[in-house]
Design a protein around this motif. Structure first.
Motif, short mmCIF file in Angstrom:
data_model
loop_
_atom_site.label_atom_id
_atom_site.label_comp_id
_atom_site.label_asym_id
_atom_site.label_seq_id
_atom_site.Cartn_x
_atom_site.Cartn_y
_atom_site.Cartn_z
N THR A 29 0.66 -1.06 -0.10
CA THR A 29 -0.20 0.03 0.04
C THR A 29 0.93 0.90 0.09
OG1 THR A 29 -1.92 -1.00 1.13
CG2 THR A 29 -1.89 1.20 1.37
N ILE A 30 1.78 1.07 0.72
CA ILE A 30 3.08 2.51 0.77
C ILE A 30 3.55 2.56 -0.35
CG2 ILE A 30 4.83 3.29 1.94
CD1 ILE A 30 3.88 2.01 4.56
N MET A 31 3.90 1.52 -1.04
CA MET A 31 4.58 1.59 -2.47
C MET A 31 3.72 2.22 -3.32
SD MET A 31 7.11 -1.92 -1.96
CE MET A 31 7.57 -1.64 -3.84
N LEU A 32 2.54 1.73 -3.31
CA LEU A 32 1.56 2.15 -4.42
C LEU A 32 1.11 3.62 -4.12
CD1 LEU A 32 -0.52 1.48 -6.92
CD2 LEU A 32 -1.97 0.50 -5.24
N MET A 33 0.97 3.97 -2.98
CA MET A 33 0.70 5.36 -2.67
C MET A 33 2.04 6.17 -3.15
SD MET A 33 -0.58 5.04 1.33
CE MET A 33 -0.52 6.86 1.57
N ALA A 34 3.39 5.87 -2.95
CA ALA A 34 4.27 6.52 -3.41
C ALA A 34 4.54 6.67 -4.80
CB ALA A 34 5.57 5.98 -2.85
N ALA A 35 4.12 5.41 -5.40
CA ALA A 35 4.19 5.42 -6.95
C ALA A 35 3.28 6.36 -7.79
CB ALA A 35 3.97 3.94 -7.69
N LEU A 36 1.91 6.40 -7.24
CA LEU A 36 1.28 7.28 -7.72
C LEU A 36 1.32 8.73 -7.34
CD1 LEU A 36 -2.12 5.31 -6.68
CD2 LEU A 36 -1.63 5.51 -8.93
N TYR A 37 1.92 8.77 -6.12
CA TYR A 37 2.17 10.28 -5.91
C TYR A 37 3.39 10.70 -6.84
CZ TYR A 37 3.47 14.44 -2.86
OH TYR A 37 3.65 15.83 -2.67
N GLN A 38 4.28 9.90 -7.10
CA GLN A 38 5.28 10.16 -8.00
C GLN A 38 5.21 10.55 -9.45
OE1 GLN A 38 8.77 7.57 -7.98
NE2 GLN A 38 8.81 7.59 -5.96
N ALA A 39 4.03 9.73 -9.83
CA ALA A 39 3.43 9.86 -11.15
C ALA A 39 2.37 11.06 -11.36
CB ALA A 39 2.97 8.84 -11.52
N GLY A 40 2.45 12.04 -10.44
CA GLY A 40 1.46 12.95 -10.24
C GLY A 40 0.12 12.68 -10.19
N ARG A 41 -0.09 11.71 -9.51
CA ARG A 41 -1.72 11.09 -9.37
C ARG A 41 -1.91 11.12 -7.89
NH1 ARG A 41 -1.16 5.88 -13.28
NH2 ARG A 41 -3.38 5.37 -11.99
N GLN A 42 -1.98 12.33 -7.23
CA GLN A 42 -1.89 12.45 -5.67
C GLN A 42 -3.24 12.13 -5.36
OE1 GLN A 42 -0.60 14.57 -7.82
NE2 GLN A 42 1.33 15.56 -6.91
N GLY A 43 -4.28 12.33 -6.01
CA GLY A 43 -5.86 11.96 -5.49
C GLY A 43 -5.99 10.63 -5.47
N GLU A 44 -5.20 9.83 -6.39
CA GLU A 44 -5.49 8.28 -6.41
C GLU A 44 -4.69 7.77 -5.49
OE1 GLU A 44 -5.16 6.35 -10.42
OE2 GLU A 44 -5.03 8.55 -11.18
N ALA A 45 -3.60 8.54 -4.97
CA ALA A 45 -2.72 7.91 -3.84
C ALA A 45 -3.59 7.82 -2.49
CB ALA A 45 -1.31 8.61 -3.73
N MET A 46 -3.99 9.07 -2.42
CA MET A 46 -5.07 9.44 -1.13
C MET A 46 -6.15 8.38 -1.04
SD MET A 46 -5.06 13.42 -0.67
CE MET A 46 -3.68 14.23 -0.52
N ASP A 47 -6.64 8.02 -2.34
CA ASP A 47 -7.64 6.98 -2.44
C ASP A 47 -7.37 5.57 -1.98
OD1 ASP A 47 -9.68 9.04 -3.27
OD2 ASP A 47 -9.35 8.52 -5.40
N VAL A 48 -6.14 5.42 -2.12
CA VAL A 48 -5.74 4.15 -1.99
C VAL A 48 -5.49 4.02 -0.57
CG1 VAL A 48 -3.20 2.63 -1.93
CG2 VAL A 48 -4.32 3.77 -4.10
N PHE A 49 -4.82 5.19 0.22
CA PHE A 49 -4.81 4.95 1.66
C PHE A 49 -6.16 4.89 2.42
CE2 PHE A 49 -5.27 7.57 5.66
CZ PHE A 49 -4.47 6.89 6.61
N SER A 50 -7.07 5.72 1.73
CA SER A 50 -8.43 5.54 2.48
C SER A 50 -9.21 4.26 2.05
CB SER A 50 -9.21 6.51 1.71
OG SER A 50 -9.05 7.99 1.82
N ALA A 51 -8.85 3.58 1.18
CA ALA A 51 -9.46 2.12 0.82
C ALA A 51 -8.85 1.17 1.79
CB ALA A 51 -9.25 1.93 -0.44
N PHE A 52 -7.34 1.22 1.92
CA PHE A 52 -6.85 0.36 2.99
C PHE A 52 -7.16 0.68 4.37
CE2 PHE A 52 -2.99 -0.91 5.26
CZ PHE A 52 -2.76 -2.32 4.86
#
Length: 274
Positions: free
Chosen positions: A201-224
């Motif tokens: 989960t942390i890695m996916l959040m970091a990957a999305l954040y690095q790719a400029g997809r911050q909203g999706e990264a936050m969604d990953v945290f919320s879902a987890f």
């Protein structure tokens, strides 16, 4: 002389060149799996009985084992691999599989992981990632697929853990190399397979954040966080909360994986003893 190679990172089987060796029915294979993962060590009949039959010990007790050993020994002898090939010894206190010149896919996996760790220590992150990909190519499905008994189940779990640690670390290397777009599809697939694994989960959040997809990264945290509360009744760990907080402050990084795959691999090797 063509050597024997034993394959356990998928359905258990053996091959000599392109010829498959028949290791027999499921319980015979389960007996062989115990010998294989304890190669060059003596395994007692009691260990085999517990590992293959568990609490459902056959009425004949240890007398059920010698016919399996006989057929396995004949299979190895029929392979015609010479005096340095694998062989099964019957000793006073048990049985021992001597590997001789035989190889295993598990050993090949271990070697690639160790070489990846050496490359990473030398600063060659791209080379380390490629070596971890080479390690993964030894896998052919669920390890010891179809084998029953407490021993096979325990080995299966250890091997699967070793595989996911390898995958996590390869994807971590891709992220450290700035290749988040390449890592994201693999992380999404892996998280679907292991939905409660925090590191993914942390890695996916970091990957999305690095790719400029911050909203999706936050969604990953919320879902987890929701899955944790619903399925386990617990809150996120401090590490996950720290990652989320960093993301909110615009500085989400990837915390190092403790020990990396080499340390996890060493622990898993030690766990393969009976």
């Amino acid at each position: 002389m063509t050597r024997v190679r034993f394959l356990a990172l998928g359905p258990l089987h053996a091959e000599v060149g392109r010829t498959l060796l028949d290791l027999g029915p499921v319980r015979q294979q389960a007996v062989f799996a115990i010998l294989l993962f304890n190669a060059d060590r003596v395994v007692t009949p009691a260990t085999i009985l517990q590992g293959v039959w568990g609490e459902q010990t056959p009425p004949t007790g240890a007398k059920v084992i010698p016919p399996y050993i006989y057929r396995l020994r004949r299979t190895l002898q029929a392979a015609g691999v010479g005096h340095d090939g694998p062989a099964i010894d019957s000793l006073r206190i048990g049985y021992r599989l001597r590997l001789g010149s035989a190889g295993t896919d598990v050993a090949d996996f271990d070697e690639a992981v160790d070489r990846a760790a050496a490359a990473e220590r030398a600063g060659d992150l791209a080379g380390a990632a490629e070596l971890l990909a080479e390690a993964e190519r030894n896998w052919a499905g669920e390890p010891l697929a179809g084998l029953t008994g407490p021993y096979a189940q325990s080995r299966r779990q250890h091997l699967l853990e070793r595989r996911v640690v390898c995958l996590e670390h390869r994807l971590e290397l891709h992220l450290r190399l700035g290749d988040s777009r390449r890592a994201i599809p693999a992380l999404v697939a892996l998280q679907a397979e292991y939905p409660l694994r925090e590191r993914l989960t942390i890695m996916l959040m970091a990957a999305l954040y690095q790719a400029g997809r911050q909203g999706e990264a936050m969604d990953v945290f919320s879902a987890f966080r929701t899955r944790l509360a619903t399925e386990l009744g617990v809150e996120p760990t401090p590490a996950l909360v720290a990652a989320y907080t960093s993301m909110l402050h615009g500085a989400l990084g990837l915390p190092p994986m403790p020990g990396g795959p080499a340390e996890g691999n060493a622990r898993a090797r030690a766990a393969t003893t009976t």
